[in-house]
Design a protein around this motif. Structure first.
Motif, mmCIF file in Angstrom:
data_model
loop_
_atom_site.group_PDB
_atom_site.id
_atom_site.type_symbol
_atom_site.label_atom_id
_atom_site.label_comp_id
_atom_site.label_asym_id
_atom_site.label_seq_id
_atom_site.Cartn_x
_atom_site.Cartn_y
_atom_site.Cartn_z
ATOM 1 N N PHE A 158 48.420 -56.392 -65.564
ATOM 2 C CA PHE A 158 48.608 -55.792 -64.246
ATOM 3 C C PHE A 158 49.230 -54.402 -64.386
ATOM 4 O O PHE A 158 50.404 -54.278 -64.752
ATOM 5 C CB PHE A 158 49.502 -56.682 -63.386
ATOM 6 N N PRO A 159 48.467 -53.366 -64.079
ATOM 7 C CA PRO A 159 48.987 -51.998 -64.234
ATOM 8 C C PRO A 159 50.042 -51.622 -63.207
ATOM 9 O O PRO A 159 50.782 -50.680 -63.400
ATOM 10 C CB PRO A 159 47.735 -51.133 -64.079
ATOM 11 N N LYS A 160 50.106 -52.375 -62.097
ATOM 12 C CA LYS A 160 51.083 -52.054 -61.059
ATOM 13 C C LYS A 160 51.881 -53.295 -60.670
ATOM 14 O O LYS A 160 51.344 -54.398 -60.608
ATOM 15 C CB LYS A 160 50.376 -51.511 -59.808
ATOM 16 N N PHE A 161 53.165 -53.071 -60.405
ATOM 17 C CA PHE A 161 54.032 -54.109 -59.851
ATOM 18 C C PHE A 161 54.596 -53.571 -58.544
ATOM 19 O O PHE A 161 55.211 -52.506 -58.519
ATOM 20 C CB PHE A 161 55.159 -54.455 -60.832
ATOM 21 N N GLU A 162 54.372 -54.310 -57.458
ATOM 22 C CA GLU A 162 54.766 -53.844 -56.140
ATOM 23 C C GLU A 162 55.669 -54.865 -55.452
ATOM 24 O O GLU A 162 55.350 -56.054 -55.395
ATOM 25 C CB GLU A 162 53.525 -53.593 -55.268
ATOM 26 N N LEU A 163 56.812 -54.407 -54.971
ATOM 27 C CA LEU A 163 57.734 -55.261 -54.216
ATOM 28 C C LEU A 163 57.292 -55.298 -52.756
ATOM 29 O O LEU A 163 57.146 -54.257 -52.123
ATOM 30 C CB LEU A 163 59.160 -54.712 -54.328
ATOM 31 N N ASP A 180 43.044 -49.760 -55.221
ATOM 32 C CA ASP A 180 43.798 -49.648 -56.470
ATOM 33 C C ASP A 180 44.873 -50.719 -56.583
ATOM 34 O O ASP A 180 45.445 -50.923 -57.655
ATOM 35 C CB ASP A 180 44.436 -48.262 -56.585
ATOM 36 N N PHE A 181 45.151 -51.441 -55.477
ATOM 37 C CA PHE A 181 46.123 -52.538 -55.518
ATOM 38 C C PHE A 181 45.446 -53.878 -55.802
ATOM 39 O O PHE A 181 46.097 -54.916 -55.813
ATOM 40 C CB PHE A 181 46.886 -52.628 -54.196
ATOM 41 N N ASN A 182 44.148 -53.852 -56.036
ATOM 42 C CA ASN A 182 43.390 -55.082 -56.236
ATOM 43 C C ASN A 182 43.817 -55.842 -57.482
ATOM 44 O O ASN A 182 43.656 -57.050 -57.579
ATOM 45 C CB ASN A 182 41.894 -54.756 -56.319
ATOM 46 N N ASN A 183 44.357 -55.124 -58.464
ATOM 47 C CA ASN A 183 44.751 -55.764 -59.723
ATOM 48 C C ASN A 183 46.247 -55.588 -59.958
ATOM 49 O O ASN A 183 46.692 -55.326 -61.067
ATOM 50 C CB ASN A 183 43.959 -55.160 -60.890
ATOM 51 N N SER A 184 47.025 -55.736 -58.891
ATOM 52 C CA SER A 184 48.473 -55.564 -58.972
ATOM 53 C C SER A 184 49.188 -56.902 -58.965
ATOM 54 O O SER A 184 48.653 -57.911 -58.525
ATOM 55 C CB SER A 184 48.978 -54.717 -57.794
ATOM 56 N N CYS A 185 50.418 -56.878 -59.458
ATOM 57 C CA CYS A 185 51.286 -58.045 -59.361
ATOM 58 C C CYS A 185 52.304 -57.756 -58.270
ATOM 59 O O CYS A 185 53.063 -56.787 -58.350
ATOM 60 C CB CYS A 185 51.989 -58.303 -60.694
ATOM 61 N N PHE A 186 52.291 -58.590 -57.222
ATOM 62 C CA PHE A 186 53.190 -58.399 -56.090
ATOM 63 C C PHE A 186 54.399 -59.323 -56.215
ATOM 64 O O PHE A 186 54.269 -60.468 -56.649
ATOM 65 C CB PHE A 186 52.451 -58.677 -54.782
ATOM 66 N N LEU A 187 55.548 -58.807 -55.857
ATOM 67 C CA LEU A 187 56.784 -59.576 -55.913
ATOM 68 C C LEU A 187 57.344 -59.740 -54.505
ATOM 69 O O LEU A 187 57.445 -58.773 -53.750
ATOM 70 C CB LEU A 187 57.842 -58.882 -56.776
ATOM 71 N N THR A 188 57.693 -60.968 -54.154
ATOM 72 C CA THR A 188 58.328 -61.218 -52.870
ATOM 73 C C THR A 188 59.165 -62.475 -52.977
ATOM 74 O O THR A 188 59.075 -63.228 -53.949
ATOM 75 C CB THR A 188 57.284 -61.338 -51.746
ATOM 76 N N HIS A 189 60.000 -62.708 -51.956
ATOM 77 C CA HIS A 189 60.884 -63.871 -51.990
ATOM 78 C C HIS A 189 60.115 -65.143 -51.654
ATOM 79 O O HIS A 189 59.130 -65.116 -50.907
ATOM 80 C CB HIS A 189 62.041 -63.679 -51.001
ATOM 81 N N ALA A 190 60.584 -66.253 -52.200
ATOM 82 C CA ALA A 190 59.884 -67.532 -52.009
ATOM 83 C C ALA A 190 59.860 -67.985 -50.560
ATOM 84 O O ALA A 190 59.054 -68.857 -50.197
ATOM 85 C CB ALA A 190 60.539 -68.605 -52.886
ATOM 86 N N THR A 191 60.711 -67.418 -49.717
ATOM 87 C CA THR A 191 60.712 -67.801 -48.302
ATOM 88 C C THR A 191 59.672 -67.052 -47.480
ATOM 89 O O THR A 191 59.484 -67.364 -46.302
ATOM 90 C CB THR A 191 62.107 -67.538 -47.690
ATOM 91 N N PHE A 213 39.669 -60.238 -55.511
ATOM 92 C CA PHE A 213 41.077 -59.939 -55.744
ATOM 93 C C PHE A 213 41.488 -60.496 -57.106
ATOM 94 O O PHE A 213 41.307 -61.673 -57.397
ATOM 95 C CB PHE A 213 41.922 -60.563 -54.633
ATOM 96 N N LEU A 214 42.078 -59.649 -57.954
ATOM 97 C CA LEU A 214 42.423 -60.033 -59.320
ATOM 98 C C LEU A 214 43.929 -59.980 -59.580
ATOM 99 O O LEU A 214 44.357 -60.105 -60.725
ATOM 100 C CB LEU A 214 41.709 -59.114 -60.317
ATOM 101 N N GLY A 215 44.690 -59.781 -58.527
ATOM 102 C CA GLY A 215 46.129 -59.660 -58.701
ATOM 103 C C GLY A 215 46.827 -61.002 -58.735
ATOM 104 O O GLY A 215 46.206 -62.062 -58.841
ATOM 105 N N CYS A 216 48.154 -60.949 -58.677
ATOM 106 C CA CYS A 216 48.927 -62.184 -58.670
ATOM 107 C C CYS A 216 50.171 -61.982 -57.813
ATOM 108 O O CYS A 216 50.500 -60.857 -57.408
ATOM 109 C CB CYS A 216 49.308 -62.616 -60.082
ATOM 110 N N LEU A 217 50.853 -63.078 -57.532
ATOM 111 C CA LEU A 217 52.056 -63.056 -56.716
ATOM 112 C C LEU A 217 53.192 -63.684 -57.502
ATOM 113 O O LEU A 217 53.081 -64.810 -57.988
ATOM 114 C CB LEU A 217 51.828 -63.819 -55.408
ATOM 115 N N LEU A 218 54.287 -62.940 -57.623
ATOM 116 C CA LEU A 218 55.465 -63.422 -58.338
ATOM 117 C C LEU A 218 56.547 -63.688 -57.311
ATOM 118 O O LEU A 218 56.977 -62.781 -56.598
ATOM 119 C CB LEU A 218 55.923 -62.368 -59.351
ATOM 120 N N LEU A 219 56.981 -64.951 -57.217
ATOM 121 C CA LEU A 219 57.975 -65.342 -56.231
ATOM 122 C C LEU A 219 59.362 -65.365 -56.851
ATOM 123 O O LEU A 219 59.552 -65.849 -57.970
ATOM 124 C CB LEU A 219 57.647 -66.727 -55.668
ATOM 125 N N THR A 220 60.324 -64.858 -56.101
ATOM 126 C CA THR A 220 61.703 -64.843 -56.570
ATOM 127 C C THR A 220 62.572 -65.713 -55.664
ATOM 128 O O THR A 220 62.213 -65.998 -54.525
ATOM 129 C CB THR A 220 62.277 -63.404 -56.565
#
Length: 228
Positions: A158-163, A180-191, A213-220
């Motif tokens: 993932f070339p981009k990480f977006e909060l 350009d956000f199609n292959n990004s890893c997004f970070l957000t809270h689990a709620t 869509f080829l990105g992913c979601l990272l939950l915190t």
């Protein structure tokens, strides 16, 4: 070692025995050093010492460039000379694609007086500096959901990480209008259930289109109480 708990002669003996066992079993053995040639000096076991102990030649590796690259090579070469270790070649790592010919030509000139071969140059691979799903799993000590169903997903980078702190509407507009956000890893809270469901919806809708869509979601964090 400094308190006398490790004997340098015993240390050398163990290294030499391990090396002899390897060369007995294998036709080719490559001994990889750690860091620069002087690493390990505090325990009288730096890379030059080990090379001398094993009776092997050294190939120096340095990052791409010219002035600073030559300086690094010369410092390491001088330590090898002090230990009477033969430097037989040089490999230049992470060379910019547009600079390969120039770097090769110039370094051959400066290495000529050393009578050392420029063995090769490794082009810079930007993708290797970008974390993959596997890297994130190791970093966070967890397993990604659903990756087994998607080809090559475990090594996808993932070339981009977006909060994500915006509203659901703002997030969905971002996905719709920014390819350009199609292959990004997004970070957000689990709620943020709205963001989770919105991304799942976007992924499902685009799955059979020309630009899935080829990105992913990272939950915190953790959801409060019994919230799933």
């Amino acid at each position: 070692y400094l308190d006398g708990g490790i004997d340098s002669k015993l240390q050398d003996k163990v290294i030499l025995e391990a090396f002899e066992n390897l060369i007995y079993e294998k036709s080719v053995v490559i001994v990889e050093g750690t860091g620069h040639v002087g690493v390990g000096s505090i325990v009288k076991c730096n890379n030059a010492h080990v090379a001398k102990l094993l009776g092997i030649d050294v190939v120096l590796v340095a990052n791409g460039g010219l002035g600073s690259t030559y300086d690094q090579l010369e410092l390491n070469r001088q330590m090898c000379l002090a230990y009477r270790v033969n430097v037989t070649g040089v490999v230049i790592n992470k060379v910019m694609g547009s600079k390969i010919d120039e770097t090769y030509r110039n370094l051959r000139k400066v290495l000529s007086p050393w009578n050392v071969s420029l063995v090769g140059m490794v082009p810079s691979a930007d993708d290797l500096d970008i974390p993959s799903i596997n890297d994130l799993e190791i970093l966070f000590g967890s397993k990604a959901l659903n990756k087994e169903r998607l080809l090559y997903r475990s090594v996808r980078r993932f070339p981009k990480f977006e909060l994500v702190t915006a509203s659901l509407r703002g997030f969905m507009e971002l996905l719709a209008n920014r390819p350009d956000f199609n292959n990004s890893c997004f970070l957000t809270h689990a709620t943020r259930h709205d963001i989770i469901l919105g991304m799942l919806s976007n992924s499902a809708e685009s799955a059979y289109g020309p630009n899935p869509f080829l990105g992913c979601l990272l939950l915190t964090g953790s959801p409060p109480g019994n919230v799933p």
